[in-house]
Design an enzyme around this catalytic site. Structure first.
Site, mmCIF file in Angstrom:
data_model
loop_
_atom_site.group_PDB
_atom_site.id
_atom_site.type_symbol
_atom_site.label_atom_id
_atom_site.label_comp_id
_atom_site.label_asym_id
_atom_site.label_seq_id
_atom_site.Cartn_x
_atom_site.Cartn_y
_atom_site.Cartn_z
ATOM 1 N N LYS A 47 0.865 -1.183 0.000
ATOM 2 C CA LYS A 47 0.000 0.000 0.000
ATOM 3 C C LYS A 47 0.899 1.229 0.000
ATOM 4 O O LYS A 47 1.716 1.391 0.900
ATOM 5 C CB LYS A 47 -0.851 -0.054 1.277
ATOM 6 C CG LYS A 47 -2.090 0.798 1.277
ATOM 7 C CD LYS A 47 -2.953 0.410 2.477
ATOM 8 C CE LYS A 47 -4.018 1.435 2.750
ATOM 9 N NZ LYS A 47 -4.808 1.087 3.945
ATOM 10 N N ASP A 76 -1.887 10.320 -6.189
ATOM 11 C CA ASP A 76 -0.488 10.076 -6.562
ATOM 12 C C ASP A 76 -0.074 8.625 -6.338
ATOM 13 O O ASP A 76 1.056 8.244 -6.643
ATOM 14 C CB ASP A 76 0.441 11.020 -5.782
ATOM 15 C CG ASP A 76 0.336 10.824 -4.273
ATOM 16 O OD1 ASP A 76 -0.435 9.945 -3.825
ATOM 17 O OD2 ASP A 76 1.024 11.567 -3.537
ATOM 18 N N ASP A 134 -16.431 -0.200 0.431
ATOM 19 C CA ASP A 134 -15.138 -0.639 -0.125
ATOM 20 C C ASP A 134 -14.150 -0.959 1.000
ATOM 21 O O ASP A 134 -13.113 -1.560 0.751
ATOM 22 C CB ASP A 134 -14.545 0.423 -1.063
ATOM 23 C CG ASP A 134 -14.474 1.798 -0.420
ATOM 24 O OD1 ASP A 134 -15.513 2.281 0.068
ATOM 25 O OD2 ASP A 134 -13.390 2.395 -0.390
HETATM 26 P P1 AMP Z 1 -9.308 4.352 1.297
HETATM 27 O O1 AMP Z 1 -9.001 5.659 1.907
HETATM 28 O O2 AMP Z 1 -8.225 3.349 1.488
HETATM 29 O O3 AMP Z 1 -10.618 3.760 1.671
HETATM 30 O O4 AMP Z 1 -9.349 4.628 -0.268
HETATM 31 C C1 AMP Z 1 -10.489 5.013 -1.005
HETATM 32 C C2 AMP Z 1 -10.152 5.032 -2.472
HETATM 33 O O5 AMP Z 1 -9.245 6.084 -2.771
HETATM 34 C C3 AMP Z 1 -9.491 3.767 -3.008
HETATM 35 O O6 AMP Z 1 -9.933 3.563 -4.319
HETATM 36 C C4 AMP Z 1 -8.023 4.118 -2.959
HETATM 37 O O7 AMP Z 1 -7.263 3.339 -3.832
HETATM 38 C C5 AMP Z 1 -8.064 5.576 -3.385
HETATM 39 N N1 AMP Z 1 -6.889 6.319 -2.899
HETATM 40 C C6 AMP Z 1 -6.643 6.698 -1.635
HETATM 41 N N2 AMP Z 1 -5.471 7.352 -1.543
HETATM 42 C C7 AMP Z 1 -4.954 7.407 -2.791
HETATM 43 C C8 AMP Z 1 -3.769 7.959 -3.359
HETATM 44 N N3 AMP Z 1 -2.852 8.592 -2.624
HETATM 45 N N4 AMP Z 1 -3.587 7.813 -4.691
HETATM 46 C C9 AMP Z 1 -4.490 7.183 -5.448
HETATM 47 N N5 AMP Z 1 -5.623 6.653 -4.990
HETATM 48 C C10 AMP Z 1 -5.867 6.750 -3.662
HETATM 49 MG MG MG Z 2 -10.118 1.614 1.322
#
Ligand code: AMP
Ligand code: MG
Length: 496
Positions: free
Chosen positions: A129, A141, A264
């Protein structure tokens, strides 16, 4: 002309088959149709360095700690190279974020390195990650700041030690690059281990595209990996409902607030996944919210069971065509399954809180006794962890702003304890149900700040202490303390 004689090579590389690969991958994910994943190429980071390696977990996975800590291992764990046999894919998923459907999310900053079979014969995903952008990155990014990486490491490992199903942290790295968030921060990579990365949102991705074939394939996959006794979509749903009910009850019993219970971020396996702005309660209040983006309190402590059930309703909706050809019948069956959440949750919750109070056996009034304590804790601004631990050590009343709130309750509690079946040690029960230490927000933030400044000692001390949260230990008394008013953390950030 004499033939050119080749110079002796510096040291002849051993034949390829002499070096065992770093991981023995067995990637079932690649047997899924290509619309489930996107193949990635490495997006190397400048100067990766290993900050933490979870040696017990390394051993559990049958990996070689010394090789993982060496240059070859670090390059693989940072996502700079594709290790032999790796899948190296980003997974597709959708999700309801704060109630709103987003049809395409996916791994935007994560790569599924591959699957390994652990020492117990369980299939486990290894995911990086923060290792770089993917086709799902949208505006992001693809990187992760070091703070949230270490935060997930500490909290996931603490949850595991508390006996709560969770993804694990195998390693944390610093990338040698800066990522720009609210400020420029050091970048990090978390190496995460999960029973799988199949999410409620994985089903929603395909269902929302009308791809019933993919949904059916995912049902098969989820059954194969997690619930081999399930034999159709409805029984899969029932298993997931039961797993989530047990999981959320366990969260409640340690005062854990996930913070972003979007669909998700809900794993079909029943593991806690995606630690963002999560936090543990200090003073108990049912409405506690930490996440800076949860302005409506959707994911407040006491709302977690309802939200889990709501998310399971979204899963159920994806499965309807597989449950029954007759839509009304499908809806009725699915509703029954999802509503099964509440009695299962209640049963777990009662069992867990009975143990926290040292109660053996079951009496009708136990639920009311527990609820009364919680109501008084809320009024008395009592610290959640210290109050419950204090029931065993005799110090609970000190946690109440007004100790008479406790005393009035304790009379009924002692009367109930006296009715425990003979031979019960209420104290032993309470000591094994009420942790002495949890990852307190102010302690976690202190450890992260030190790590960012290059000092890993507080992080190591905290993770080591939290690996035995129920044991008494004179050396770590300071970690029991509730935050002083000026130390108290009110807001947490995703920081992604
Ligand atoms: P999460 O905060 O892990 O629940 O992420 C929600 C969504 O945002 C997911 O599709 C992640 O892959 C995407 N995401 C979160 N941070 C980033 C980042 N720095 N760059 C690209 N996608 C991101
Ligand atoms: Mg997530």
């Amino acid at each position: 002309m004499p033939q050119d004689i080749p110079l002796p090579s510096r040291s002849a590389p051993p034949a390829e088959d002499e070096i065992a690969p770093l991981f023995s991958f067995d990637n079932s994910v690649l047997r899924l149709p290509p619309r489930f994943w996107r193949k990635l190429t490495p997006q190397p980071v400048k100067a990766p360095r290993l900050l933490a390696l979870n040696r017990p977990l390394v051993a559990e996975l049958g990996l070689d700690a010394d090789r993982l800590a060496g240059p070859e291992g670090v390059a693989a764990l940072a996502g700079n190279v594709v290790p032999e046999g790796a899948a190296f894919v980003a997974l597709a998923y959708a999700g309801h974020q704060f109630g709103n459907f987003v049809p395409s999310l996916g791994d935007g900053r994560a790569v599924l390195l591959g699957e390994v079979i652990d020492r117990q014969g369980q299939r486990r995903d290894i995911q990086l990650k923060g290792s770089g952008p993917t086709p799902f990155s949208r505006g992001g990014d693809g990187r992760a700041p070091l703070g949230p990486v270490l935060r997930e490491y500490v909290v996931a490992e603490a949850m595991h030690a508390l006996g709560i199903p969770t993804t694990r942290a195998l390693a944390a790295l610093v990338t040698g690059e800066r990522v720009l968030r609210r400020r420029a921060e050091p970048g990090g990579v978390l190496v995460r281990v999960a029973a799988s990365h199949i999410r409620v949102g994985s089903f929603e991705y395909f269902a929302s595209r009308g791809d019933g074939e993919a949904v059916a394939r995912l049902v098969e996959e989820a059954i194969r990996r997690h619930y081999p006794t399930a034999d159709d979509a409805l029984s899969l749903l029932e298993h997931v409902v039961a797993a989530q009910a047990g999981l959320v009850a366990r969260w409640m019993a340690v005062g854990f607030v996930h913070g972003v219970m979007n669909t998700d971020n809900m794993a079909i396996s029943g593991e806690t996944i995606d630690y963002g702005p999560c936090a543990f309660l200090d003073a108990y209040h049912p409405g506690t919210v930490f996440s800076s983006i949860d302005t409506m309190g959707r994911y407040a402590y006491a709302r977690q069971p309802q939200i889990a059930a709501w998310n399971l309703g979204r899963l159920a909706a994806c499965l309807l065509p597989l449950i029954d050809r007759d839509e009304d019948k499908a809806v009725a069956s699915a509703e029954r399954a999802v509503n099964g959440f509440f009695p299962i949750f209640r049963r777990h919750w009662l069992d867990l809180f009975r143990a926290k109070l040292g109660l053996a056996g079951a009496e009708e009034e136990d639920g009311a006794l527990i609820a009364d304590l919680l109501a008084r804790m809320s009024r008395g601004e009592a610290d959640f962890t210290r109050t419950f631990r204090g029931l065993a050590t005799g110090r609970a009343r000190e946690e109440f702003a007004d100790p008479s709130l406790f005393d009035d309750w304790a009379a009924a509690w002692r009367a109930r304890l006296a009715r425990n079946p003979a031979g019960t040690s209420a104290e032993a029960l309470m000591r094994s149900a009420n942790p002495r230490i949890i990852p307190r927000n102010h302690r976690v933030e202190e450890a992260l700040a030190a790590a960012e400044a290059g000092d890993m000692a507080p992080f190591e001390r905290l993770t080591t202490a939290l690996s035995r949260p129920f044991d008494e230990d004179e050396e770590t008394r300071d970690l029991e303390a509730a935050p002083r008013p000026e130390e108290r953390v009110w807001r947490t950030f995703c920081g992604t």
